[in-house]
Design a protein around this motif. Structure first.
Motif, PDB file in Angstrom:
ATOM      1  N   THR A 153     104.872  48.477  56.435  1.00 58.60           N
ATOM      2  CA  THR A 153     103.890  48.925  57.772  1.00 58.60           C
ATOM      3  C   THR A 153     105.035  49.730  58.645  1.00 58.60           C
ATOM      4  OG1 THR A 153     103.833  46.849  58.688  1.00 58.60           O
ATOM      5  CG2 THR A 153     102.091  47.586  57.440  1.00 58.60           C
ATOM      6  N   LYS A 154     104.501  50.413  59.594  1.00 58.02           N
ATOM      7  CA  LYS A 154     105.202  51.056  60.510  1.00 58.02           C
ATOM      8  C   LYS A 154     104.806  50.622  61.837  1.00 58.02           C
ATOM      9  CE  LYS A 154     106.327  55.130  57.968  1.00 58.02           C
ATOM     10  NZ  LYS A 154     106.595  56.749  58.065  1.00 58.02           N
ATOM     11  N   PRO A 155     105.646  50.489  62.966  1.00 59.65           N
ATOM     12  CA  PRO A 155     105.132  49.579  64.299  1.00 59.65           C
ATOM     13  C   PRO A 155     104.226  50.518  64.782  1.00 59.65           C
ATOM     14  CG  PRO A 155     107.604  50.253  64.043  1.00 59.65           C
ATOM     15  CD  PRO A 155     107.202  50.239  62.831  1.00 59.65           C
ATOM     16  N   GLY A 156     103.134  49.765  65.143  1.00 62.19           N
ATOM     17  CA  GLY A 156     102.151  50.816  66.019  1.00 62.19           C
ATOM     18  C   GLY A 156     101.066  51.388  65.066  1.00 62.19           C
ATOM     19  N   GLU A 157     101.279  51.112  63.765  1.00 61.45           N
ATOM     20  CA  GLU A 157     100.437  51.639  62.859  1.00 61.45           C
ATOM     21  C   GLU A 157      99.921  50.777  61.818  1.00 61.45           C
ATOM     22  OE1 GLU A 157     100.992  55.320  59.979  1.00 61.45           O
ATOM     23  OE2 GLU A 157     102.662  55.784  61.476  1.00 61.45           O
ATOM     24  N   ARG A 158      98.505  51.004  61.500  1.00 61.20           N
ATOM     25  CA  ARG A 158      97.852  49.984  60.752  1.00 61.20           C
ATOM     26  C   ARG A 158      97.723  50.250  59.105  1.00 61.20           C
ATOM     27  NH1 ARG A 158      92.309  49.208  62.801  1.00 61.20           N
ATOM     28  NH2 ARG A 158      91.909  48.009  60.950  1.00 61.20           N
ATOM     29  N   LYS A 159      98.340  51.485  58.914  1.00 62.26           N
ATOM     30  CA  LYS A 159      98.300  52.114  57.572  1.00 62.26           C
ATOM     31  C   LYS A 159      99.451  51.523  56.736  1.00 62.26           C
ATOM     32  CE  LYS A 159      96.634  56.960  57.958  1.00 62.26           C
ATOM     33  NZ  LYS A 159      96.717  58.147  58.041  1.00 62.26           N
ATOM     34  N   ARG A 160      99.136  51.524  55.526  1.00 59.11           N
ATOM     35  CA  ARG A 160     100.217  50.914  54.573  1.00 59.11           C
ATOM     36  C   ARG A 160     100.943  51.822  54.012  1.00 59.11           C
ATOM     37  NH1 ARG A 160      96.312  45.719  52.241  1.00 59.11           N
ATOM     38  NH2 ARG A 160      96.023  45.036  54.546  1.00 59.11           N
ATOM     39  N   TYR A 161     102.157  51.696  53.863  1.00 56.67           N
ATOM     40  CA  TYR A 161     102.994  52.620  53.094  1.00 56.67           C
ATOM     41  C   TYR A 161     103.348  52.204  51.581  1.00 56.67           C
ATOM     42  CZ  TYR A 161     102.752  55.828  56.898  1.00 56.67           C
ATOM     43  OH  TYR A 161     102.483  56.649  57.915  1.00 56.67           O
ATOM     44  N   PHE A 162     102.788  52.329  50.661  1.00 59.98           N
ATOM     45  CA  PHE A 162     102.898  51.807  49.301  1.00 59.98           C
ATOM     46  C   PHE A 162     104.174  52.473  48.557  1.00 59.98           C
ATOM     47  CE2 PHE A 162      98.691  51.139  50.330  1.00 59.98           C
ATOM     48  CZ  PHE A 162      98.544  49.725  50.078  1.00 59.98           C
ATOM     49  N   LYS A 163     105.077  51.500  47.703  1.00 57.08           N
ATOM     50  CA  LYS A 163     106.080  52.367  47.259  1.00 57.08           C
ATOM     51  C   LYS A 163     106.540  51.286  46.072  1.00 57.08           C
ATOM     52  CE  LYS A 163     109.275  50.212  50.304  1.00 57.08           C
ATOM     53  NZ  LYS A 163     110.737  50.106  51.057  1.00 57.08           N
ATOM     54  N   LEU A 164     107.213  51.950  45.095  1.00 53.05           N
ATOM     55  CA  LEU A 164     107.665  51.476  43.819  1.00 53.05           C
ATOM     56  C   LEU A 164     108.682  50.396  44.026  1.00 53.05           C
ATOM     57  CD1 LEU A 164     107.532  54.491  41.212  1.00 53.05           C
ATOM     58  CD2 LEU A 164     105.776  52.545  41.355  1.00 53.05           C
ATOM     59  N   ARG A 165     108.486  49.323  43.414  1.00 50.97           N
ATOM     60  CA  ARG A 165     109.417  48.219  43.550  1.00 50.97           C
ATOM     61  C   ARG A 165     110.875  48.715  42.294  1.00 50.97           C
ATOM     62  NH1 ARG A 165     107.257  42.378  44.143  1.00 50.97           N
ATOM     63  NH2 ARG A 165     109.441  42.076  43.727  1.00 50.97           N
ATOM     64  N   THR A 200     100.375  56.467  51.563  1.00 57.15           N
ATOM     65  CA  THR A 200      99.350  55.732  52.023  1.00 57.15           C
ATOM     66  C   THR A 200      98.263  55.770  51.192  1.00 57.15           C
ATOM     67  OG1 THR A 200      98.376  57.402  53.391  1.00 57.15           O
ATOM     68  CG2 THR A 200     100.117  56.407  54.444  1.00 57.15           C
ATOM     69  N   PHE A 201      97.454  54.932  51.582  1.00 56.62           N
ATOM     70  CA  PHE A 201      95.992  54.724  50.638  1.00 56.62           C
ATOM     71  C   PHE A 201      95.439  56.163  50.848  1.00 56.62           C
ATOM     72  CE2 PHE A 201      92.058  53.358  49.773  1.00 56.62           C
ATOM     73  CZ  PHE A 201      91.890  52.429  49.192  1.00 56.62           C
ATOM     74  N   GLU A 202      95.394  56.672  51.869  1.00 58.49           N
ATOM     75  CA  GLU A 202      94.715  57.734  51.997  1.00 58.49           C
ATOM     76  C   GLU A 202      95.199  59.164  51.433  1.00 58.49           C
ATOM     77  OE1 GLU A 202      94.384  58.987  56.290  1.00 58.49           O
ATOM     78  OE2 GLU A 202      92.588  60.176  56.064  1.00 58.49           O
ATOM     79  N   GLU A 203      96.549  58.895  51.481  1.00 59.80           N
ATOM     80  CA  GLU A 203      97.499  60.203  50.954  1.00 59.80           C
ATOM     81  C   GLU A 203      97.172  60.013  49.204  1.00 59.80           C
ATOM     82  OE1 GLU A 203     101.109  61.040  53.534  1.00 59.80           O
ATOM     83  OE2 GLU A 203     101.256  59.314  52.281  1.00 59.80           O
TER      84      GLU A 203
END
Lengths: 153, 153
Positions: A75-87, A43-46
């Motif tokens: 994103t995960k259901p019920g969460e507003r955080k984005r989970y970033f990953k490499l393509r 996540t952005f925060e992590e």
DNA sequence: TAGCTAGTTCATAATTTTATGAACAAATAA
DNA sequence: TTATTTGTTCATAAAATTATGAACTAGCTA
């Protein structure tokens, strides 16, 4: 997150590797982090906590990475955080782009040769040889990729 | 010297190309100048005048270029000036070095894979595929070079 | 409505890179 | 010997890159 010392070292190594390719330091470190993270997302925060950089720096870097199609998020259901990953699954396309870029040097070499008055000089002969090499490679590299794919079936 | 507008443009183009590879601006411009100059050499003074930069900048850049074995010089009998020129005849060796550098990524990928606890993840599978590709290329690129040389006889 | 969460934007600060130019050195010339 | 040519070195200036952090937006939630 709490990564091992070893992982932090590899993040730096990958970071430097990408700096050499012209990416900004934070951009390179984020790619490193997303390489060693398990599961391979953050996540952005992590990202901010792990790399100890400001929000602004993370935001800018992620924008760059998404524009260059190196990173995406879910994103995960019920969460507003984005989970970033490499393509990373697109690595073969990225590689093709890199091939093309290198081989575009052929047209630059051609421009130089055209400008030369004396095409018989040692220098010009070397240029011509280079040009022929790049033409050869332009042909062969796609074939090589095909042969690699054939070995994977 | 007095180069044409077209040549000056190409010098800039070659300069930018080399900046992308991590060379300093003046270093890149000097390589550009030595590419388009005819004959393909220039004195310290000519470089300084043509590129409009200080003596210090030219000196530093030429030191870098000689250390990296991209440039050498000759002298003419009765003259103290040095005539700098590109070691373009070594282009095949330079290329081999570049190949090796790219392919050293294999060991970096390996390090990452070794760190992964779950080697079955999609991410890890992509990494493994990349690794295999680089191993394949490590093998094939030298063969390709040989085949190119065979066509030149 | 007010208060969080999850970011974005952007002026400014910090850092790094790059270029300048003056002082110097070494070789030759006069 | 002194002057000139051909560079080198290095402290400092200029420019470019990169990061910070405060103010902001937009979407929830209570």
């Amino acid at each position: 997150m709490n990564l091992s010392e070893k992982k932090r070292e590899i993040i730096e190594k990958i970071g430097v590797f990408h700096e050499m390719k012209g990416f900004q330091p934070v951009v390179g470190r984020i790619m490193g982090l997303l390489m060693v993270a398990e599961p391979a997302e953050a996540t952005f925060e992590e990202i901010q906590e792990e790399l100890q950089v400001s929000k602004g720096a993370v935001s800018t870097a992620l924008t760059v990475l998404q524009a260059k199609e190196r990173v995406e998020y879910r994103t995960k259901p019920g969460e507003r955080k984005r989970y970033f990953k490499l393509r990373i699954r697109d690595w073969k396309n990225d590689l093709k782009k890199e091939f093309d870029e290198v081989l575009n040097m052929e047209s630059l070499i051609n421009e130089i040769i055209e400008l030369k008055e004396n095409k018989e000089s040692d220098f010009c002969c070397s240029l011509l040889e280079m040009k022929e090499f790049f033409m050869f490679m332009k042909n062969e590299l796609p074939l090589l990729l095909k042969r690699f794919e054939a070995t994977r079936k």
